[in-house]
Design a protein around this motif. Sequence first.
Motif, PDB file in Angstrom:
ATOM      1  N   ILE A  37       0.820  -1.205   0.000  1.00 35.82           N
ATOM      2  CA  ILE A  37       0.000   0.000   0.000  1.00 35.82           C
ATOM      3  C   ILE A  37       0.862   1.266   0.000  1.00 35.82           C
ATOM      4  O   ILE A  37       0.420   2.325  -0.428  1.00 35.82           O
ATOM      5  N   THR A  38       2.087   1.152   0.491  1.00 38.89           N
ATOM      6  CA  THR A  38       3.062   2.245   0.430  1.00 38.89           C
ATOM      7  C   THR A  38       4.463   1.652   0.515  1.00 38.89           C
ATOM      8  O   THR A  38       4.651   0.604   1.144  1.00 38.89           O
ATOM      9  N   ASN A  39       5.417   2.313  -0.139  1.00 33.86           N
ATOM     10  CA  ASN A  39       6.809   1.872   0.015  1.00 33.86           C
ATOM     11  C   ASN A  39       7.596   2.838   0.893  1.00 33.86           C
ATOM     12  O   ASN A  39       8.817   2.814   0.928  1.00 33.86           O
ATOM     13  N   VAL A  40       6.867   3.660   1.633  1.00 32.93           N
ATOM     14  CA  VAL A  40       7.467   4.642   2.538  1.00 32.93           C
ATOM     15  C   VAL A  40       7.576   4.049   3.939  1.00 32.93           C
ATOM     16  O   VAL A  40       6.643   3.396   4.426  1.00 32.93           O
ATOM     17  N   CYS A  41       8.715   4.266   4.577  1.00 30.22           N
ATOM     18  CA  CYS A  41       8.907   3.789   5.944  1.00 30.22           C
ATOM     19  C   CYS A  41       9.376   4.941   6.825  1.00 30.22           C
ATOM     20  O   CYS A  41      10.005   5.890   6.345  1.00 30.22           O
ATOM     21  N   ASN A  42       9.078   4.849   8.095  1.00 31.92           N
ATOM     22  CA  ASN A  42       9.526   5.866   9.046  1.00 31.92           C
ATOM     23  C   ASN A  42      10.895   5.551   9.628  1.00 31.92           C
ATOM     24  O   ASN A  42      11.442   6.353  10.389  1.00 31.92           O
ATOM     25  N   LEU A  43      11.463   4.389   9.273  1.00 33.16           N
ATOM     26  CA  LEU A  43      12.789   4.007   9.745  1.00 33.16           C
ATOM     27  C   LEU A  43      13.699   3.743   8.558  1.00 33.16           C
ATOM     28  O   LEU A  43      13.237   3.562   7.434  1.00 33.16           O
ATOM     29  N   SER A  44      14.978   3.716   8.826  1.00 38.49           N
ATOM     30  CA  SER A  44      15.965   3.382   7.796  1.00 38.49           C
ATOM     31  C   SER A  44      16.908   2.344   8.390  1.00 38.49           C
ATOM     32  O   SER A  44      17.913   2.683   9.014  1.00 38.49           O
ATOM     33  N   CYS A  45      16.573   1.082   8.198  1.00 40.82           N
ATOM     34  CA  CYS A  45      17.296  -0.008   8.839  1.00 40.82           C
ATOM     35  C   CYS A  45      18.385  -0.551   7.929  1.00 40.82           C
ATOM     36  O   CYS A  45      18.155  -0.749   6.728  1.00 40.82           O
ATOM     37  N   GLY A  46      19.536  -0.839   8.496  1.00 40.14           N
ATOM     38  CA  GLY A  46      20.670  -1.276   7.715  1.00 40.14           C
ATOM     39  C   GLY A  46      20.473  -2.597   7.016  1.00 40.14           C
ATOM     40  O   GLY A  46      21.051  -2.838   5.960  1.00 40.14           O
ATOM     41  N   PHE A  47      19.645  -3.489   7.563  1.00 45.78           N
ATOM     42  CA  PHE A  47      19.455  -4.812   6.974  1.00 45.78           C
ATOM     43  C   PHE A  47      18.440  -4.801   5.840  1.00 45.78           C
ATOM     44  O   PHE A  47      18.308  -5.764   5.101  1.00 45.78           O
ATOM     45  N   CYS A  48      17.686  -3.708   5.687  1.00 46.92           N
ATOM     46  CA  CYS A  48      16.575  -3.695   4.744  1.00 46.92           C
ATOM     47  C   CYS A  48      17.056  -3.349   3.339  1.00 46.92           C
ATOM     48  O   CYS A  48      18.061  -2.654   3.159  1.00 46.92           O
ATOM     49  N   ALA A  49      16.338  -3.822   2.349  1.00 43.69           N
ATOM     50  CA  ALA A  49      16.667  -3.506   0.957  1.00 43.69           C
ATOM     51  C   ALA A  49      16.439  -2.027   0.684  1.00 43.69           C
ATOM     52  O   ALA A  49      15.554  -1.390   1.272  1.00 43.69           O
ATOM     53  N   VAL A  50      17.225  -1.477  -0.211  1.00 43.23           N
ATOM     54  CA  VAL A  50      17.083  -0.082  -0.638  1.00 43.23           C
ATOM     55  C   VAL A  50      16.538  -0.087  -2.055  1.00 43.23           C
ATOM     56  O   VAL A  50      17.181  -0.581  -2.980  1.00 43.23           O
ATOM     57  N   SER A  51      15.342   0.445  -2.229  1.00 47.11           N
ATOM     58  CA  SER A  51      14.673   0.404  -3.518  1.00 47.11           C
ATOM     59  C   SER A  51      15.106   1.553  -4.415  1.00 47.11           C
ATOM     60  O   SER A  51      15.425   2.654  -3.948  1.00 47.11           O
ATOM     61  N   SER A  52      15.099   1.304  -5.723  1.00 48.98           N
ATOM     62  CA  SER A  52      15.369   2.346  -6.702  1.00 48.98           C
ATOM     63  C   SER A  52      14.087   3.057  -7.121  1.00 48.98           C
ATOM     64  O   SER A  52      14.126   4.031  -7.876  1.00 48.98           O
ATOM     65  N   ARG A  53      12.932   2.572  -6.644  1.00 45.84           N
ATOM     66  CA  ARG A  53      11.659   3.182  -7.018  1.00 45.84           C
ATOM     67  C   ARG A  53      11.425   4.476  -6.251  1.00 45.84           C
ATOM     68  O   ARG A  53      11.863   4.626  -5.108  1.00 45.84           O
ATOM     69  N   PRO A  54      10.701   5.424  -6.846  1.00 44.69           N
ATOM     70  CA  PRO A  54      10.325   6.623  -6.085  1.00 44.69           C
ATOM     71  C   PRO A  54       9.327   6.277  -5.002  1.00 44.69           C
ATOM     72  O   PRO A  54       8.629   5.249  -5.077  1.00 44.69           O
ATOM     73  N   SER A  55       9.257   7.124  -3.983  1.00 41.84           N
ATOM     74  CA  SER A  55       8.283   6.915  -2.917  1.00 41.84           C
ATOM     75  C   SER A  55       6.870   7.021  -3.484  1.00 41.84           C
ATOM     76  O   SER A  55       6.587   7.846  -4.348  1.00 41.84           O
ATOM     77  N   GLY A  56       5.983   6.173  -2.976  1.00 38.82           N
ATOM     78  CA  GLY A  56       4.613   6.208  -3.462  1.00 38.82           C
ATOM     79  C   GLY A  56       3.670   5.438  -2.573  1.00 38.82           C
ATOM     80  O   GLY A  56       4.095   4.618  -1.752  1.00 38.82           O
TER      81      GLY A  56
END
Length: 301
Positions: A37-56
Amino acid sequence: MSRTTGAFWYYLFLLSFISGYIVYDMKKPFRRAFIEITNVCNLSCGFCAVSSRPSGSMSVGDFEAVAAQVKPFAAVISLHVLGEPFMHPKFPEILGVCSRLGLRVNLVTNGTLLDKFGPEIFNETCLDQISFSLHALAALPHGRRREKLSRLIEFARSYSGPLIVGFRLRGDTGDRFVREAADEILGAFSKESVPDGKSRAVTLRDKVFLNSGALFDWPGRGKGKEKNGCLGLRHHFAILCGGKVVPCCADYDGNLSIGDLNKEPLADILGGPAAALLRDSIAAKTPMPDYCAACGFSAPG
């Protein structure tokens, strides 16, 4: 996590599919669909994937159109691929749509925004389970980390509704955060079993569980160990917030996209030749995609 929870889909599958906490409608072709429903997160965790997609984010109307198409195919839905579901500005309305459509939802969240929309959202009839991905809390300063964990424990101890509540704690048992979080949770429920790095579940009380195990390796990050296959497009599929249909929730950038809901119906996409070819490849009936080589999730073909 999802940016929150993304790292633990494999263990989420184990929780929902193998352990049998909830029995889903196996008459449907898929056990689960992930709708981002959204690819926006309130955290930035080191283990998580970093997407090339724009926020939406999906509009409520777009979500309802997508969810209505998903309903005949999946026994349960999860409201993420990347992204924290509580970051969607219309999250209560999203859950309302799910209830109105008669969907069953497993909600996965980092838990830091638990009180954002008030307690009423937990009364939605669509909700079967809520899982807190505790590894995301490690990104917070120590004081806030303990504050948020204490709130989640309080929720699990005081909640008396029909929801299953799961604590998801993944990582090296030598890690200080993992040890401290496990000790605090187990102590709060007067349990003594300590996670040992293996995938396991501890019953804390009726309908409340602590699930522990190792971290997940994201796909697309180089050559990994040889695998026997994967459940993508057999047990589950995912839909990104922009409308792309992908084989699993680990395909966070749509590298293996089989179609776009903005261009054709979901039934045509899942029943089309691209889906059939990819399904066989992921299942290792034909050579697996290079993208999947380093993915931490595998299963018998």
